[in-house]
Design an enzyme around this catalytic site. Structure first.
Site, PDB file in Angstrom:
ATOM      1  N   CYS A 108     -25.224  63.558 -58.829  1.00 22.81           N
ATOM      2  CA  CYS A 108     -25.145  64.971 -58.448  1.00 22.81           C
ATOM      3  C   CYS A 108     -26.208  65.798 -59.156  1.00 22.81           C
ATOM      4  O   CYS A 108     -26.631  66.841 -58.669  1.00 22.81           O
ATOM      5  CB  CYS A 108     -23.749  65.521 -58.751  1.00 22.81           C
ATOM      6  SG  CYS A 108     -23.394  65.811 -60.515  1.00 22.81           S
ATOM      7  N   CYS A 131     -24.780  62.966 -65.468  1.00 20.84           N
ATOM      8  CA  CYS A 131     -26.117  63.023 -64.879  1.00 20.84           C
ATOM      9  C   CYS A 131     -27.134  63.646 -65.829  1.00 20.84           C
ATOM     10  O   CYS A 131     -28.318  63.298 -65.798  1.00 20.84           O
ATOM     11  CB  CYS A 131     -26.078  63.796 -63.561  1.00 20.84           C
ATOM     12  SG  CYS A 131     -25.266  62.921 -62.195  1.00 20.84           S
ATOM     13  N   HIS A 134     -23.531  48.897 -47.338  1.00 19.03           N
ATOM     14  CA  HIS A 134     -24.051  49.853 -48.326  1.00 19.03           C
ATOM     15  C   HIS A 134     -25.537  49.665 -48.617  1.00 19.03           C
ATOM     16  O   HIS A 134     -26.084  50.360 -49.463  1.00 19.03           O
ATOM     17  CB  HIS A 134     -23.242  49.768 -49.630  1.00 19.03           C
ATOM     18  CG  HIS A 134     -23.344  48.451 -50.348  1.00 19.03           C
ATOM     19  ND1 HIS A 134     -22.718  47.311 -49.897  1.00 19.03           N
ATOM     20  CD2 HIS A 134     -24.002  48.102 -51.480  1.00 19.03           C
ATOM     21  CE1 HIS A 134     -22.976  46.318 -50.721  1.00 19.03           C
ATOM     22  NE2 HIS A 134     -23.764  46.763 -51.676  1.00 19.03           N
ATOM     23  N   GLU A 135     -26.197  48.743 -47.915  1.00 16.70           N
ATOM     24  CA  GLU A 135     -27.648  48.609 -48.028  1.00 16.70           C
ATOM     25  C   GLU A 135     -28.271  49.005 -46.692  1.00 16.70           C
ATOM     26  O   GLU A 135     -27.983  48.378 -45.662  1.00 16.70           O
ATOM     27  CB  GLU A 135     -28.044  47.161 -48.353  1.00 16.70           C
ATOM     28  CG  GLU A 135     -27.786  46.754 -49.778  1.00 16.70           C
ATOM     29  CD  GLU A 135     -28.412  45.403 -50.110  1.00 16.70           C
ATOM     30  OE1 GLU A 135     -28.504  45.084 -51.291  1.00 16.70           O
ATOM     31  OE2 GLU A 135     -28.818  44.669 -49.184  1.00 16.70           O
ATOM     32  N   CYS A 171     -24.609  42.415 -48.253  1.00 24.19           N
ATOM     33  CA  CYS A 171     -24.554  42.045 -49.664  1.00 24.19           C
ATOM     34  C   CYS A 171     -23.225  41.328 -49.922  1.00 24.19           C
ATOM     35  O   CYS A 171     -22.258  41.471 -49.173  1.00 24.19           O
ATOM     36  CB  CYS A 171     -24.667  43.317 -50.507  1.00 24.19           C
ATOM     37  SG  CYS A 171     -24.362  43.115 -52.270  1.00 24.19           S
ATOM     38  N   HIS A 172     -23.152  40.565 -51.013  1.00 27.02           N
ATOM     39  CA  HIS A 172     -21.908  39.863 -51.360  1.00 27.02           C
ATOM     40  C   HIS A 172     -20.754  40.835 -51.611  1.00 27.02           C
ATOM     41  O   HIS A 172     -19.588  40.470 -51.424  1.00 27.02           O
ATOM     42  CB  HIS A 172     -22.124  38.975 -52.590  1.00 27.02           C
ATOM     43  CG  HIS A 172     -22.529  37.574 -52.240  1.00 27.02           C
ATOM     44  ND1 HIS A 172     -21.625  36.625 -51.810  1.00 27.02           N
ATOM     45  CD2 HIS A 172     -23.736  36.973 -52.230  1.00 27.02           C
ATOM     46  CE1 HIS A 172     -22.251  35.497 -51.572  1.00 27.02           C
ATOM     47  NE2 HIS A 172     -23.542  35.670 -51.809  1.00 27.02           N
ATOM     48  N   THR A 173     -21.056  42.062 -52.014  1.00 25.04           N
ATOM     49  CA  THR A 173     -19.997  43.051 -52.190  1.00 25.04           C
ATOM     50  C   THR A 173     -19.344  43.383 -50.854  1.00 25.04           C
ATOM     51  O   THR A 173     -18.119  43.572 -50.774  1.00 25.04           O
ATOM     52  CB  THR A 173     -20.562  44.324 -52.844  1.00 25.04           C
ATOM     53  OG1 THR A 173     -21.174  43.984 -54.091  1.00 25.04           O
ATOM     54  CG2 THR A 173     -19.449  45.341 -53.105  1.00 25.04           C
ATOM     55  N   CYS A 195     -22.217  58.991 -62.490  1.00 23.54           N
ATOM     56  CA  CYS A 195     -22.010  60.397 -62.159  1.00 23.54           C
ATOM     57  C   CYS A 195     -20.514  60.655 -62.218  1.00 23.54           C
ATOM     58  O   CYS A 195     -19.709  59.809 -61.829  1.00 23.54           O
ATOM     59  CB  CYS A 195     -22.549  60.694 -60.763  1.00 23.54           C
ATOM     60  SG  CYS A 195     -22.236  62.372 -60.142  1.00 23.54           S
ATOM     61  N   CYS A 255     -23.594  67.177 -63.556  1.00 25.85           N
ATOM     62  CA  CYS A 255     -22.480  66.873 -64.462  1.00 25.85           C
ATOM     63  C   CYS A 255     -22.992  66.376 -65.814  1.00 25.85           C
ATOM     64  O   CYS A 255     -24.181  66.093 -65.992  1.00 25.85           O
ATOM     65  CB  CYS A 255     -21.540  65.843 -63.827  1.00 25.85           C
ATOM     66  SG  CYS A 255     -22.235  64.177 -63.701  1.00 25.85           S
ATOM     67  N   ARG A 260     -30.960  38.050 -47.707  1.00 21.32           N
ATOM     68  CA  ARG A 260     -30.625  39.275 -47.013  1.00 21.32           C
ATOM     69  C   ARG A 260     -30.936  39.077 -45.525  1.00 21.32           C
ATOM     70  O   ARG A 260     -32.062  38.761 -45.167  1.00 21.32           O
ATOM     71  CB  ARG A 260     -31.395  40.473 -47.559  1.00 21.32           C
ATOM     72  CG  ARG A 260     -30.868  40.985 -48.896  1.00 21.32           C
ATOM     73  CD  ARG A 260     -29.464  41.553 -48.731  1.00 21.32           C
ATOM     74  NE  ARG A 260     -28.958  42.135 -49.966  1.00 21.32           N
ATOM     75  CZ  ARG A 260     -28.229  41.485 -50.863  1.00 21.32           C
ATOM     76  NH1 ARG A 260     -27.967  40.195 -50.697  1.00 21.32           N
ATOM     77  NH2 ARG A 260     -27.764  42.095 -51.932  1.00 21.32           N
ATOM     78  N   ARG A 310     -19.963  58.479 -58.781  1.00 22.62           N
ATOM     79  CA  ARG A 310     -20.209  57.111 -59.231  1.00 22.62           C
ATOM     80  C   ARG A 310     -19.551  56.126 -58.268  1.00 22.62           C
ATOM     81  O   ARG A 310     -18.665  56.473 -57.493  1.00 22.62           O
ATOM     82  CB  ARG A 310     -19.661  56.893 -60.631  1.00 22.62           C
ATOM     83  CG  ARG A 310     -18.130  56.915 -60.703  1.00 22.62           C
ATOM     84  CD  ARG A 310     -17.623  56.573 -62.084  1.00 22.62           C
ATOM     85  NE  ARG A 310     -17.957  57.599 -63.060  1.00 22.62           N
ATOM     86  CZ  ARG A 310     -17.730  57.448 -64.377  1.00 22.62           C
ATOM     87  NH1 ARG A 310     -17.194  56.334 -64.848  1.00 22.62           N
ATOM     88  NH2 ARG A 310     -18.035  58.421 -65.206  1.00 22.62           N
ATOM     89  N   CYS A 369     -29.318  48.520 -53.008  1.00 19.30           N
ATOM     90  CA  CYS A 369     -28.417  47.797 -53.915  1.00 19.30           C
ATOM     91  C   CYS A 369     -29.113  46.626 -54.599  1.00 19.30           C
ATOM     92  O   CYS A 369     -29.511  46.706 -55.741  1.00 19.30           O
ATOM     93  CB  CYS A 369     -27.168  47.307 -53.155  1.00 19.30           C
ATOM     94  SG  CYS A 369     -26.015  46.338 -54.167  1.00 19.30           S
TER      95      CYS A 369
END
Length: 394
Positions: free
Chosen positions: A115, A121, A85-86, A62-64, A129, A118, A389, A133, A194
């Site tokens: 979670c 959530c 993260h994907e 991903c671009h992130t 979260c 909290c 992707r 988060r 994502c």
């Protein structure tokens, strides 16, 4: 790849041989900003209480990940690091207290955890979260402030966005792992970690696009095209794509975009063209480029009185929004979204089911597939704007 039978799971690993033990495996480690990924052996610790160790089957870029690799700001400069993260994978083992998944379950990691306990959530007003988060500063596990990755000589390797998926095995907080239908097409489920969830969710949850409405999407990468798919599935009557890459016009047409605007072809600002095309502006605009000048154009492209702009792009620079407060008095609104306002643990499984039923068409998002060893080539495809992707198989 279809469902995961016990036989298939055991083909990936034998839990009795690895549970509770340190696993040595391959990971793509980045040692400094902009440096090539080094696929090398790392050690992955067992999960602590309320943690899960998973075997990654597929991961995408991903671009992130690209921004973090470049180290564009101080929040992204913890190195050495395992990015990513994907992904989609299967549970190898669970730590004490994890009750909602077990060894062999197919799962997707999520960077924006839930979670379930909290005040955030429990609220219907947010998908954030309190503890899990998305946090670009976070590079260690929540339970003890340590990493679960290390080199063969014991040097810690930092985590990324609650996930770190550029590795054969990773450890996550259970709040950041979502169990999915074992009959789901696992390659495509990788997209839900994502990009697709963020884009479709922005159209469905954040903007609540209505049938017959008009939409403008600024930036036709994977997230922007996911917005188009979300708007199409909601019955939008006009979907305008904006991008400086003319190749995105053809791709966009296959994924819900009805009209294409290339700013390089215009003498006047983009927002003037879109207002002209739509008789005053679109009902919704989505900024997916991470560019503040583009954000201003997206905002001004909406209809006064009711126009809504949703910010999805990641903005790594310290520049502030180029809008005057009085511009909001024309009735236009601006809002941001994280993970498309989906609550990951409680809502993503149903979204996955909708994708399996064809409500959202995932075909077309995966433009390339490469072996994990060619991760540097995969990143270059993204840098060059050639891929949406690129799927890496571990």
């Amino acid at each position: 790849m279809g469902s995961l039978s016990d036989e298939t799971v055991n083909g990936f690993f034998n839990p009795s041989e690895t549970t509770g033990k340190v696993i040595t495996c391959k990971a793509a480690v980045v040692w400094g900003p902009g440096q090539p990924f080094v696929v090398e052996e790392v050690q992955v610790d067992p999960p602590n209480k309320m943690e899960v160790r998973i075997k990654i089957l597929y991961t995408s870029i991903c671009h992130t990940d690209l921004d973090a690799w470049k180290g564009l700001n101080e929040t992204q400069r913890a190195f050495p690091r395992i990015l990513g993260h994907e992904a989609v994978g299967i549970v190898e083992s669970v730590g004490e207290g994890v009750l909602d998944m077990k060894e062999g379950d197919p799962v997707v990691p999520i960077f924006n955890g839930e979670c379930g306990d909290c005040v955030y959530c429990r609220s219907e007003k947010t998908n954030l979260c309190e503890k899990f988060r998305v946090n670009p500063f976070k590079s260690v596990m929540a339970s003890d402030g340590k990493t679960r990755f290390s080199t063969r000589d014991g040097q810690p390797i930092f985590h990324f966005l609650n996930t770190s998926t550029f590795t054969e095995y990773t450890v996550l907080d259970s709040a950041c792992v979502v169990k999915i239908d074992p009959n789901a097409p696992l390659k495509k489920m990788c997209l839900l970690s994502c990009g697709v969830s963020t884009g479709v969710g922005a159209a469905w949850n954040t903007a609540n696009v209505q049938p017959g409405s008009s939409v403008a999407i600024f930036g036709l990468g994977a997230v922007g095209l996911a917005v188009a798919e979300g708007a199409r599935s909601r019955g939008a009557s006009r979907i305008i794509g904006v991008d400086i890459n003319p190749d995105k016009c053809i791709k966009g047409q296959t994924m819900g975009v009805m009209d294409f605007v290339n700013p390089k072809d215009l003498k006047n600002p983009v927002h003037e063209k879109i207002r002209e095309m739509t008789g005053g502006g679109v009902d919704y605009s989505f900024e997916c480029a991470g560019n503040l000048d583009v954000l201003r154009e997206a905002f001004l492209s909406t209809h006064d009185g009711w126009g809504l702009t949703v910010v999805l792009g990641i903005h790594p620079t310290p520049r502030l929004i180029p809008l005057h407060p009085m511009e909001f008095f024309d009735g236009r609104r601006l809002i941001g979204t994280i993970f498309g306002d989906f609550k990951g643990k409680s809502q993503l499984p149903n979204f996955a089911t909708q994708c399996m039923r064809g409500v959202v068409n995932l075909d077309g998002f995966i433009t390339h597939e490469l072996p994990f060893s060619k991760i540097n080539e995969a990143f270059q495809l993204l840098v060059d704007g050639q891929s949406l992707r690129c799927l890496l198989q571990l």
